[in-house]
Design a protein around this motif. Structure first.
Motif, PDB file in Angstrom:
ATOM      1  N   GLU A 176      44.379  46.504  38.230  1.00 50.33           N
ATOM      2  CA  GLU A 176      45.580  45.779  37.860  1.00 50.33           C
ATOM      3  C   GLU A 176      46.287  45.214  39.090  1.00 50.33           C
ATOM      4  O   GLU A 176      46.946  44.210  38.999  1.00 50.33           O
ATOM      5  CB  GLU A 176      46.523  46.693  37.079  1.00 50.33           C
ATOM      6  CG  GLU A 176      45.952  47.079  35.734  1.00 50.33           C
ATOM      7  CD  GLU A 176      46.855  48.021  34.958  1.00 50.33           C
ATOM      8  OE1 GLU A 176      47.950  48.360  35.434  1.00 50.33           O
ATOM      9  OE2 GLU A 176      46.456  48.414  33.862  1.00 50.33           O
ATOM     10  N   ARG A 177      46.131  45.878  40.230  1.00 48.51           N
ATOM     11  CA  ARG A 177      46.759  45.382  41.456  1.00 48.51           C
ATOM     12  C   ARG A 177      46.009  44.200  42.022  1.00 48.51           C
ATOM     13  O   ARG A 177      46.559  43.443  42.800  1.00 48.51           O
ATOM     14  CB  ARG A 177      46.815  46.482  42.504  1.00 48.51           C
ATOM     15  CG  ARG A 177      47.716  47.614  42.128  1.00 48.51           C
ATOM     16  CD  ARG A 177      47.769  48.618  43.251  1.00 48.51           C
ATOM     17  NE  ARG A 177      48.330  49.844  42.743  1.00 48.51           N
ATOM     18  CZ  ARG A 177      48.308  50.979  43.372  1.00 48.51           C
ATOM     19  NH1 ARG A 177      47.745  51.056  44.556  1.00 48.51           N
ATOM     20  NH2 ARG A 177      48.827  52.048  42.855  1.00 48.51           N
ATOM     21  N   SER A 178      44.743  44.066  41.663  1.00 49.51           N
ATOM     22  CA  SER A 178      43.908  42.974  42.155  1.00 49.51           C
ATOM     23  C   SER A 178      43.258  42.269  40.968  1.00 49.51           C
ATOM     24  O   SER A 178      42.082  42.470  40.675  1.00 49.51           O
ATOM     25  CB  SER A 178      42.816  43.524  43.081  1.00 49.51           C
ATOM     26  OG  SER A 178      43.370  44.251  44.133  1.00 49.51           O
ATOM     27  N   PRO A 179      44.029  41.429  40.264  1.00 45.99           N
ATOM     28  CA  PRO A 179      43.524  40.838  39.019  1.00 45.99           C
ATOM     29  C   PRO A 179      42.282  39.966  39.188  1.00 45.99           C
ATOM     30  O   PRO A 179      41.534  39.781  38.236  1.00 45.99           O
ATOM     31  CB  PRO A 179      44.705  40.025  38.500  1.00 45.99           C
ATOM     32  CG  PRO A 179      45.641  39.887  39.636  1.00 45.99           C
ATOM     33  CD  PRO A 179      45.372  40.999  40.589  1.00 45.99           C
ATOM     34  N   SER A 180      42.018  39.460  40.374  1.00 50.20           N
ATOM     35  CA  SER A 180      40.839  38.611  40.554  1.00 50.20           C
ATOM     36  C   SER A 180      39.586  39.418  40.899  1.00 50.20           C
ATOM     37  O   SER A 180      38.489  38.872  40.969  1.00 50.20           O
ATOM     38  CB  SER A 180      41.095  37.573  41.651  1.00 50.20           C
ATOM     39  OG  SER A 180      41.307  38.223  42.883  1.00 50.20           O
ATOM     40  N   THR A 181      39.746  40.722  41.112  1.00 48.51           N
ATOM     41  CA  THR A 181      38.610  41.570  41.448  1.00 48.51           C
ATOM     42  C   THR A 181      37.795  41.877  40.200  1.00 48.51           C
ATOM     43  O   THR A 181      38.345  42.196  39.159  1.00 48.51           O
ATOM     44  CB  THR A 181      39.088  42.895  42.078  1.00 48.51           C
ATOM     45  OG1 THR A 181      39.806  42.593  43.265  1.00 48.51           O
ATOM     46  CG2 THR A 181      37.923  43.800  42.405  1.00 48.51           C
ATOM     47  N   ARG A 182      36.496  41.766  40.335  1.00 46.77           N
ATOM     48  CA  ARG A 182      35.588  42.116  39.241  1.00 46.77           C
ATOM     49  C   ARG A 182      34.833  43.366  39.640  1.00 46.77           C
ATOM     50  O   ARG A 182      34.315  43.459  40.753  1.00 46.77           O
ATOM     51  CB  ARG A 182      34.624  40.973  38.966  1.00 46.77           C
ATOM     52  CG  ARG A 182      35.358  39.742  38.445  1.00 46.77           C
ATOM     53  CD  ARG A 182      34.474  38.558  38.256  1.00 46.77           C
ATOM     54  NE  ARG A 182      33.183  38.927  37.690  1.00 46.77           N
ATOM     55  CZ  ARG A 182      32.169  38.103  37.591  1.00 46.77           C
ATOM     56  NH1 ARG A 182      32.271  36.873  38.016  1.00 46.77           N
ATOM     57  NH2 ARG A 182      31.023  38.485  37.081  1.00 46.77           N
ATOM     58  N   ILE A 183      34.774  44.319  38.724  1.00 47.39           N
ATOM     59  CA  ILE A 183      34.075  45.575  38.985  1.00 47.39           C
ATOM     60  C   ILE A 183      32.907  45.661  38.022  1.00 47.39           C
ATOM     61  O   ILE A 183      33.062  45.492  36.820  1.00 47.39           O
ATOM     62  CB  ILE A 183      35.016  46.782  38.812  1.00 47.39           C
ATOM     63  CG1 ILE A 183      36.157  46.689  39.824  1.00 47.39           C
ATOM     64  CG2 ILE A 183      34.248  48.091  38.952  1.00 47.39           C
ATOM     65  CD1 ILE A 183      37.219  47.738  39.665  1.00 47.39           C
ATOM     66  N   PHE A 184      31.733  45.911  38.570  1.00 46.94           N
ATOM     67  CA  PHE A 184      30.516  46.069  37.769  1.00 46.94           C
ATOM     68  C   PHE A 184      30.058  47.519  37.898  1.00 46.94           C
ATOM     69  O   PHE A 184      29.965  48.032  39.009  1.00 46.94           O
ATOM     70  CB  PHE A 184      29.404  45.146  38.275  1.00 46.94           C
ATOM     71  CG  PHE A 184      29.735  43.692  38.132  1.00 46.94           C
ATOM     72  CD1 PHE A 184      29.436  43.007  36.967  1.00 46.94           C
ATOM     73  CD2 PHE A 184      30.343  43.007  39.172  1.00 46.94           C
ATOM     74  CE1 PHE A 184      29.750  41.665  36.837  1.00 46.94           C
ATOM     75  CE2 PHE A 184      30.661  41.671  39.054  1.00 46.94           C
ATOM     76  CZ  PHE A 184      30.357  40.993  37.873  1.00 46.94           C
ATOM     77  N   PHE A 185      29.770  48.147  36.786  1.00 49.41           N
ATOM     78  CA  PHE A 185      29.240  49.503  36.787  1.00 49.41           C
ATOM     79  C   PHE A 185      27.754  49.424  36.509  1.00 49.41           C
ATOM     80  O   PHE A 185      27.325  48.739  35.588  1.00 49.41           O
ATOM     81  CB  PHE A 185      29.918  50.359  35.708  1.00 49.41           C
ATOM     82  CG  PHE A 185      31.356  50.651  36.015  1.00 49.41           C
ATOM     83  CD1 PHE A 185      31.695  51.740  36.789  1.00 49.41           C
ATOM     84  CD2 PHE A 185      32.364  49.835  35.532  1.00 49.41           C
ATOM     85  CE1 PHE A 185      33.025  52.010  37.083  1.00 49.41           C
ATOM     86  CE2 PHE A 185      33.691  50.097  35.814  1.00 49.41           C
ATOM     87  CZ  PHE A 185      34.019  51.185  36.594  1.00 49.41           C
ATOM     88  N   ARG A 186      26.993  50.113  37.310  1.00 51.47           N
ATOM     89  CA  ARG A 186      25.552  50.174  37.137  1.00 51.47           C
ATOM     90  C   ARG A 186      25.156  51.640  37.031  1.00 51.47           C
ATOM     91  O   ARG A 186      25.507  52.420  37.896  1.00 51.47           O
ATOM     92  CB  ARG A 186      24.869  49.576  38.356  1.00 51.47           C
ATOM     93  CG  ARG A 186      23.891  48.523  38.003  1.00 51.47           C
ATOM     94  CD  ARG A 186      23.328  47.926  39.233  1.00 51.47           C
ATOM     95  NE  ARG A 186      23.730  46.529  39.204  1.00 51.47           N
ATOM     96  CZ  ARG A 186      23.407  45.664  40.097  1.00 51.47           C
ATOM     97  NH1 ARG A 186      22.704  46.020  41.133  1.00 51.47           N
ATOM     98  NH2 ARG A 186      23.781  44.427  39.998  1.00 51.47           N
ATOM     99  N   GLU A 187      24.437  51.988  35.982  1.00 52.16           N
ATOM    100  CA  GLU A 187      23.954  53.354  35.852  1.00 52.16           C
ATOM    101  C   GLU A 187      22.496  53.390  36.273  1.00 52.16           C
ATOM    102  O   GLU A 187      21.761  52.438  36.049  1.00 52.16           O
ATOM    103  CB  GLU A 187      24.085  53.847  34.411  1.00 52.16           C
ATOM    104  CG  GLU A 187      25.523  54.038  33.986  1.00 52.16           C
ATOM    105  CD  GLU A 187      25.632  54.670  32.615  1.00 52.16           C
ATOM    106  OE1 GLU A 187      24.886  55.640  32.346  1.00 52.16           O
ATOM    107  OE2 GLU A 187      26.446  54.201  31.826  1.00 52.16           O
ATOM    108  N   GLY A 188      22.116  54.477  36.879  1.00 49.69           N
ATOM    109  CA  GLY A 188      20.728  54.625  37.286  1.00 49.69           C
ATOM    110  C   GLY A 188      20.550  55.919  38.049  1.00 49.69           C
ATOM    111  O   GLY A 188      21.512  56.638  38.307  1.00 49.69           O
ATOM    112  N   ASN A 189      19.317  56.190  38.412  1.00 47.17           N
ATOM    113  CA  ASN A 189      19.093  57.403  39.187  1.00 47.17           C
ATOM    114  C   ASN A 189      19.442  57.125  40.652  1.00 47.17           C
ATOM    115  O   ASN A 189      19.493  55.985  41.095  1.00 47.17           O
ATOM    116  CB  ASN A 189      17.678  57.951  39.006  1.00 47.17           C
ATOM    117  CG  ASN A 189      16.615  56.972  39.425  1.00 47.17           C
ATOM    118  OD1 ASN A 189      16.800  56.199  40.354  1.00 47.17           O
ATOM    119  ND2 ASN A 189      15.490  56.997  38.748  1.00 47.17           N
TER     120      ASN A 189
END
Length: 181
Positions: free
Chosen positions: A1-14
């Motif tokens: 919320e403090r950085s509205p232009s930031t995109r966060i991608f979650f990747r699951e894996g070993n």
């Protein structure tokens, strides 16, 4: 919320796959159990870690599973059950297997194999299979009434949940904010 232009991608894996992505710069950080294969000497590969917390594993079943009616559940009892397990190259599976081998038992084979806790919970809730997961994950799903923890204690893992990053990365405030959250 403090950085509205930031995109966060979650990747699951070993962890081995995620470490390769970290080293080649495809991801900024890994949130995982600190892999035992990365002893302090192994950090010379340009990685560093910060311990966040330690957490135990637990075994879980659907609330109506026959083991839930037992006052005492033994390792022999659960060794003979069907299991939903993560892949063998995952830290969770390695700790799961170790809990059996230190007792002289052969670790059970997976009837179902998956890294997805959501899928695993659904399978366990609709079958007579058991699953293993970190205690906090189990507590969340237990509160929802989907599963219950079995009264069996896993040994201390000595494998804390950590943030793993490249040593030479440029500090970005948004990454530090994410870690702090």
């Amino acid at each position: 919320e403090r950085s509205p232009s930031t995109r966060i991608f979650f990747r699951e894996g070993n962890v081995p796959v995620l470490l390769k992505l970290l080293v080649d710069g495809s991801v900024d950080l890994i949130l995982s159990r600190f892999p035992s294969a990365l002893e302090p000497d192994g950090m010379s590969s340009g990685l560093k870690h910060r311990t966040l917390f330690d957490e135990s594993l637990c075994a879980m079943a659907k609330p109506t599973h026959s083991l839930m009616r037992k006052k005492r559940v033994s390792w022999e009892d659960i060794a003979n059950e069907k299991w939903v397990l993560p892949p063998k190259d995952s830290a969770t599976w390695q700790h799961f297997a170790q809990a059996f081998t230190v007792r002289g038992l052969t670790p059970p084979l997976a009837q179902y194999e998956s890294l997805s806790f959501h899928s695993n919970i659904r399978i366990v809730n609709h079958t007579d299979s058991l699953m293993v997961a970190p205690m906090r994950v189990a507590a969340h799903y237990e509160e929802l009434g989907l599963i219950r923890r079995l009264p069996i204690k896993f040994p201390n893992l000595n494998s804390p949940v950590s943030v793993i990053q490249r040593s030479n990365r440029v500090d970005r405030p948004v990454v530090e904010e994410f870690i702090a959250a």
